[in-house]
Design a protein around this motif. Structure first.
Motif, PDB file in Angstrom:
ATOM      1  N   ILE A  61       0.813  -1.215   0.000  1.00 18.11           N
ATOM      2  CA  ILE A  61       0.000   0.000   0.000  1.00 18.11           C
ATOM      3  C   ILE A  61       0.850   1.270   0.000  1.00 18.11           C
ATOM      4  CG2 ILE A  61      -1.756   1.309   1.269  1.00 18.11           C
ATOM      5  CD1 ILE A  61      -2.815  -1.236   0.011  1.00 18.11           C
ATOM      6  N   SER A  62       0.510   2.201  -0.872  1.00 20.55           N
ATOM      7  CA  SER A  62       1.187   3.501  -0.924  1.00 20.55           C
ATOM      8  C   SER A  62       0.592   4.435   0.135  1.00 20.55           C
ATOM      9  CB  SER A  62       1.008   4.132  -2.307  1.00 20.55           C
ATOM     10  OG  SER A  62       1.410   5.480  -2.298  1.00 20.55           O
ATOM     11  N   LYS A  63       1.459   5.155   0.818  1.00 21.97           N
ATOM     12  CA  LYS A  63       0.995   6.111   1.832  1.00 21.97           C
ATOM     13  C   LYS A  63       0.403   7.362   1.193  1.00 21.97           C
ATOM     14  CE  LYS A  63       4.533   4.608   5.109  1.00 21.97           C
ATOM     15  NZ  LYS A  63       5.784   4.980   5.800  1.00 21.97           N
ATOM     16  N   ASP A  64       0.598   7.523  -0.103  1.00 20.71           N
ATOM     17  CA  ASP A  64       0.139   8.739  -0.789  1.00 20.71           C
ATOM     18  C   ASP A  64      -1.347   8.714  -1.124  1.00 20.71           C
ATOM     19  OD1 ASP A  64       2.776   9.582  -0.745  1.00 20.71           O
ATOM     20  OD2 ASP A  64       3.215   8.714  -2.706  1.00 20.71           O
ATOM     21  N   ASN A  65      -2.008   7.572  -0.902  1.00 18.19           N
ATOM     22  CA  ASN A  65      -3.418   7.439  -1.293  1.00 18.19           C
ATOM     23  C   ASN A  65      -4.268   7.148  -0.063  1.00 18.19           C
ATOM     24  OD1 ASN A  65      -5.885   6.866  -2.427  1.00 18.19           O
ATOM     25  ND2 ASN A  65      -5.093   5.460  -3.983  1.00 18.19           N
ATOM     26  N   SER A  66      -5.143   8.099   0.288  1.00 11.17           N
ATOM     27  CA  SER A  66      -5.997   7.925   1.472  1.00 11.17           C
ATOM     28  C   SER A  66      -7.372   7.359   1.129  1.00 11.17           C
ATOM     29  CB  SER A  66      -6.159   9.269   2.186  1.00 11.17           C
ATOM     30  OG  SER A  66      -6.788  10.213   1.327  1.00 11.17           O
ATOM     31  N   ASN A  67      -7.599   7.058  -0.152  1.00  8.40           N
ATOM     32  CA  ASN A  67      -8.891   6.482  -0.541  1.00  8.40           C
ATOM     33  C   ASN A  67      -9.015   5.047  -0.045  1.00  8.40           C
ATOM     34  OD1 ASN A  67      -9.648   8.803  -1.882  1.00  8.40           O
ATOM     35  ND2 ASN A  67      -8.857   8.100  -3.863  1.00  8.40           N
ATOM     36  N   MET A  77      -5.859  -6.632   6.710  1.00  5.29           N
ATOM     37  CA  MET A  77      -4.470  -6.192   6.692  1.00  5.29           C
ATOM     38  C   MET A  77      -4.288  -4.974   5.791  1.00  5.29           C
ATOM     39  SD  MET A  77      -1.427  -6.546   4.647  1.00  5.29           S
ATOM     40  CE  MET A  77      -1.203  -8.169   3.908  1.00  5.29           C
ATOM     41  N   LEU A  78      -4.937  -4.960   4.632  1.00  6.76           N
ATOM     42  CA  LEU A  78      -4.741  -3.880   3.672  1.00  6.76           C
ATOM     43  C   LEU A  78      -5.443  -2.590   4.062  1.00  6.76           C
ATOM     44  CD1 LEU A  78      -4.949  -5.757   0.246  1.00  6.76           C
ATOM     45  CD2 LEU A  78      -2.912  -5.049   1.503  1.00  6.76           C
ATOM     46  N   ILE A  79      -6.536  -2.672   4.818  1.00  6.52           N
ATOM     47  CA  ILE A  79      -7.275  -1.448   5.151  1.00  6.52           C
ATOM     48  C   ILE A  79      -6.798  -0.813   6.442  1.00  6.52           C
ATOM     49  CG2 ILE A  79      -9.332  -2.148   3.894  1.00  6.52           C
ATOM     50  CD1 ILE A  79     -10.650  -2.912   6.471  1.00  6.52           C
ATOM     51  N   GLU A  80      -5.848  -1.419   7.142  1.00  2.00           N
ATOM     52  CA  GLU A  80      -5.297  -0.788   8.333  1.00  2.00           C
ATOM     53  C   GLU A  80      -4.581   0.492   7.935  1.00  2.00           C
ATOM     54  OE1 GLU A  80      -2.836  -3.703  10.191  1.00  2.00           O
ATOM     55  OE2 GLU A  80      -4.519  -4.653  11.201  1.00  2.00           O
ATOM     56  N   LYS A  81      -4.632   1.482   8.804  1.00  7.50           N
ATOM     57  CA  LYS A  81      -4.019   2.781   8.498  1.00  7.50           C
ATOM     58  C   LYS A  81      -2.953   3.111   9.537  1.00  7.50           C
ATOM     59  CE  LYS A  81      -6.909   3.491   5.136  1.00  7.50           C
ATOM     60  NZ  LYS A  81      -6.473   3.396   3.727  1.00  7.50           N
ATOM     61  N   GLU A 119       1.365   4.087  10.609  1.00  6.42           N
ATOM     62  CA  GLU A 119       2.628   3.388  10.833  1.00  6.42           C
ATOM     63  C   GLU A 119       2.520   2.364  11.939  1.00  6.42           C
ATOM     64  OE1 GLU A 119       4.756   4.566   7.779  1.00  6.42           O
ATOM     65  OE2 GLU A 119       5.674   3.426   9.388  1.00  6.42           O
ATOM     66  N   ALA A 120       1.755   2.644  12.964  1.00  4.62           N
ATOM     67  CA  ALA A 120       1.672   1.725  14.084  1.00  4.62           C
ATOM     68  C   ALA A 120       1.119   0.385  13.661  1.00  4.62           C
ATOM     69  CB  ALA A 120       0.779   2.323  15.194  1.00  4.62           C
ATOM     70  N   ASN A 121       0.137   0.431  12.779  1.00  6.38           N
ATOM     71  CA  ASN A 121      -0.449  -0.825  12.294  1.00  6.38           C
ATOM     72  C   ASN A 121       0.538  -1.609  11.465  1.00  6.38           C
ATOM     73  OD1 ASN A 121      -2.982  -0.479  13.469  1.00  6.38           O
ATOM     74  ND2 ASN A 121      -3.672   0.833  11.788  1.00  6.38           N
ATOM     75  N   ASP A 122       1.365  -0.904  10.665  1.00  4.68           N
ATOM     76  CA  ASP A 122       2.344  -1.591   9.838  1.00  4.68           C
ATOM     77  C   ASP A 122       3.314  -2.414  10.678  1.00  4.68           C
ATOM     78  OD1 ASP A 122       2.707   1.021   7.331  1.00  4.68           O
ATOM     79  OD2 ASP A 122       1.415  -0.722   7.407  1.00  4.68           O
ATOM     80  N   ASP A 123       3.595  -1.947  11.890  1.00  2.33           N
ATOM     81  CA  ASP A 123       4.574  -2.618  12.725  1.00  2.33           C
ATOM     82  C   ASP A 123       4.079  -3.975  13.207  1.00  2.33           C
ATOM     83  OD1 ASP A 123       6.220  -0.484  12.456  1.00  2.33           O
ATOM     84  OD2 ASP A 123       5.660   0.482  14.345  1.00  2.33           O
ATOM     85  N   HIS A 124       2.814  -4.226  13.059  1.00  4.91           N
ATOM     86  CA  HIS A 124       2.268  -5.493  13.564  1.00  4.91           C
ATOM     87  C   HIS A 124       2.246  -6.577  12.502  1.00  4.91           C
ATOM     88  CE1 HIS A 124       1.237  -3.791  17.395  1.00  4.91           C
ATOM     89  NE2 HIS A 124       0.487  -2.850  16.853  1.00  4.91           N
ATOM     90  N   GLN A 125       2.717  -6.298  11.300  1.00  2.00           N
ATOM     91  CA  GLN A 125       2.647  -7.303  10.227  1.00  2.00           C
ATOM     92  C   GLN A 125       3.690  -8.386  10.441  1.00  2.00           C
ATOM     93  OE1 GLN A 125       0.082  -7.194   8.364  1.00  2.00           O
ATOM     94  NE2 GLN A 125      -0.435  -5.331   9.383  1.00  2.00           N
TER      95      GLN A 125
END
Length: 486
Positions: A294-300, A474-478, A480-486
Motif C-alpha cells: 500500500i502507498s501512503k500517498d493514497n488515502s482512498n 491487513m490492507l485497510i489498516e491505516k 505506521e503503528a499498524n504496519d509494525d504489527h505485520q
C-alpha cells in the motif's frame, strides 16, 4: 471409477530423504537449460507461486519478443481462455503458437511451452495443448513426443497420489471428480484418476493403458534411471501423468526431465502453478505485507470485487461480512441479465455508491448475488456467454471508475483477468509476490488506468474461510503503528 476420500495424514507416509542433494542437482540442471520458458495462463491465477516475473496480457509478436529479450528466463502470457468458447480458444492458441515460432526464429532462442491450467482440472483440455502442438510442429522443426500432466498445487491443497487427483477439504483429501469443481457447467468431468480423466476429456482418443505414469515410489526412491527411461520411451504425444504431493517430487521429476530435454526429447506441459515455479528456478520470497503493497500517498479506500461462485468464495464472503465492520458491502444483482438494459443500469447504481464510499476512505466489497444464475439452455457456450455478460458488467464498474482506490482485490479467475486486462488496461504487469499462499499481487504497468497500483488476484478456489477477510483487514489498516504489527 469412484475413488474414496483419504485422510490427509496419508501424505506423511512419504518421506523426504535427500532434499539438499536434490536442490543442488536441480540448480546445476537448470543452468544447463538454455531456453526461454513461456507459460500460457488460462486465467491470471497461474502466477500464484512466482515473483519478479512479467505477465503480458496480449500475445503480439512485439510482446513475445520483449519477453524473449528479458533477462529473466521465464514470462507469462495471460490468455484468459477459460472465459472463451472452444472456437475462440483454438484461434488464440493458433495465433500464439505462430508468433512464438516467429520470435524463436528471430532470436535463435529455443523455448519450453507450458499450458498452465486449473489445479481442479477445469479448462479447455486437451484443445489448448493439441492446438499448440499442431501449429508448432507444422511451422517449426520440433516434434513433440508427449504431454506432461501435473496438476499438483500444494498452496491450494491439490495432490496427486496413486494417479488420483485430490482436493484438500479441512483434514480430508477428496477425489477431484467428487468435488463441486467437477460439476462445472462448462468444464465438468467425472474422473479423478488422471489417466481416466485424460481419456474422458479426449472422448476416448487417449487411452488409459497408453499413458505413462511417474509414481511417487519412483520419485521418492530417487529412481532416476527408471523415470528417464519412461520419459525417453514416450511417443505419439502420449500423456505422462506425474504424481506429486510436495515440491520435492516436482524437483526430482524436473531433474530427470531436463536430462531428457538435453538428449533432444520435446514435451508440452499441462500443469498447475507448481511446475513453472520449479522449472523457472523462482526463488522463495516471504509473503507480502501491507508496507510492501500500500502507498501512503493514497488515502482512498480499497475495492474488493467478488465474482466467483464456488462454495469456498461464498464462505469467505460470508465470513468477511460477519466479522469485518470496516468494509461496506454492495450486492450486484445478476438477475438483471434477463432484463433489457438491466445490467447497464445496475452498473450505474453500484458505481455511484462505490465511488462516494471509496472517496470517504472506506473499503467497499462489490459482490454478485450468491444465487446461481439460471439459464434455460443446455448449450455450454450459451451458459458461458451469460456468465461472461455478468462478468463484463462487473468489470465495467472498474472500467468506469474515476476514483483511484488504494488497492483492488478481484475474487475469481475470469473476474480477475477481465478487471486486469479490460478495466485496468494492463498490457504488462510485474508479479510482486504473494499476499497469502497461492494469492498473487500484480503491480500494474505505466500504461494502465491506475499505474503502479497493487492488484490482488484471488482465485475462487483457494484459501481458508477467513483468508479473504484477513487480507482485507491487513490492507485497510491505516498508520505506521499498524504496519509494525505485520
Amino acid at each position: 471409477m469412484n475413488e474414496a476420500s483419504k485422510d490427509i495424514s496419508i501424505l506423511q507416509n512419504y518421506v523426504v530423504t535427500q532434499e539438499k542433494e536434490v536442490d543442488e542437482a536441480l540448480k546445476k540442471q537448470l543452468n544447463k537449460l538454455n531456453r526461454k520458458i513461456i507459460v500460457l495462463d488460462d486465467d491470471p491465477t497461474g502466477i500464484q507461486t512466482v515473483n519478479e516475473v512479467s505477465v503480458y496480457t496480449e500475445w503480439s509478436k512485439e510482446s513475445i519478443l520483449k519477453g524473449f529479450k528479458e533477462k529473466n528466463n521465464m514470462f507469462f502470457i495471460l490468455t484468459n481462455s477459460r472465459a472463451l468458447t472452444e472456437a475462440e480458444t483454438a484461434a488464440v492458441h493458433k495465433e500464439i503458437a505462430e508468433n512464438i515460432v516467429w520470435v524463436s526464429r528471430e532470436t535463435g532462442k529455443e523455448f519450453i511451452l507450458i499450458s498452465r491450467g486449473d489445479s481442479t482440472l477445469r479448462g479447455h483440455f486437451p484443445l489448448e495443448t493439441k492446438t499448440l502442438r499442431e501449429e508448432i510442429e507444422k511451422n517449426f522443426d520440433i516434434k513433440y513426443s508427449g504431454e506432461i500432466i501435473m496438476p499438483f498445487f500444494k498452496e491450494g491443497g491439490r495432490y496427486t497420489l496413486d494417479n488420483v487427483h485430490y482436493v484438500k477439504y479441512d483434514s480430508s483429501l477428496v477425489p477431484a471428480g467428487e468435488t463441486e469443481f467437477s460439476k462445472d457447467k462448462t468444464f465438468g468431468f467425472s474422473s479423478s484418476h488422471l489417466g481416466e480423466w485424460c481419456q474422458e476429456k479426449s472422448n476416448g482418443k487417449n487411452k488409459v493403458q497408453d499413458m505413462v505414469y511417474i509414481t511417487l515410489e519412483d520419485l521418492r526412491s530417487h529412481n532416476k534411471d527408471v523415470i528417464i527411461k519412461k520419459l525417453l520411451e514416450v511417443e505419439n504425444f502420449d500423456k505422462i501423468i506425474v504424481n506429486a504431493i510436495d515440491y520435492y517430487d516436482v524437483k526430482i521429476f524436473t531433474n530427470c526431465l531436463i536430462d531428457c530435454i538435453l538428449e533432444g526429447k520435446e514435451f508440452i506441459y499441462r500443469t498447475a502453478a507448481a511446475f513453472p515455479k520449479i522449472i523457472g528456478g523462482v526463488n522463495h520470497k516471504d509473503l507480502l505485507t501491507r508496507k510492501d503493497i500500500i502507498s501512503k500517498d493514497n488515502s482512498n479506500g480499497g475495492i474488493i470485487l467478488v465474482g466467483s461462485h464456488v462454495k469456498k468464495t461464498t464462505l469467505q464472503l460470508e465470513y468477511m461480512m460477519n466479522n469485518i465492520q470496516e468494509i461496506e458491502f454492495i450486492e450486484f444483482d445478476v438477475s438483471k441479465v434477463s432484463e433489457e438494459g438491466g445490467l447497464e443500469s445496475e452498473v450505474e447504481r453500484v458505481l455511484k455508491l462505490l465511488e462516494s464510499t471509496v472517496l470517504d476512505g472506506r473499503t467497499v466489497t462489490v459482490y454478485t448475488s450468491r444465487k446461481l444464475l439460471q439459464v434455460e439452455t443446455e448449450d455450454k457456450n450459451k451458459i458461458l456467454e451469460a456468465s461472461v455478460k455478468i462478468s463484463n458488467s462487473l468489470v465495467n464498474i472498474i472500467g468506469k471508475l474515476s476514483v483511484r482506490p488504494s488497492f483492488i482485490i478481484a475474487k475469481g479467475g475470469i473476474t480477475s483477468s477481465d478487471v486486469g486486462t479490460k478495466a485496468l488496461q494492463v498490457k504488462k504487469a510485474k508479479v510482486m509476490g504473494q499476499v497469502k499462499p497461492g494469492i498473487p499481487v500484480w503491480m500494474t504497468g505505466d500504461e494502465s488506468k491506475f499505474p503502479e497500483m497493487p492488484y490482488v488476484i484471488f482465485p475462487g478456489n483457494v484459501g481458508e474461510t477467513s483468508t479473504l477477510g484477513e487480507i482485507a483487514e491487513m490492507l485497510i489498516e491505516k498508520g505506521e503503528a499498524n504496519d509494525d504489527h505485520q
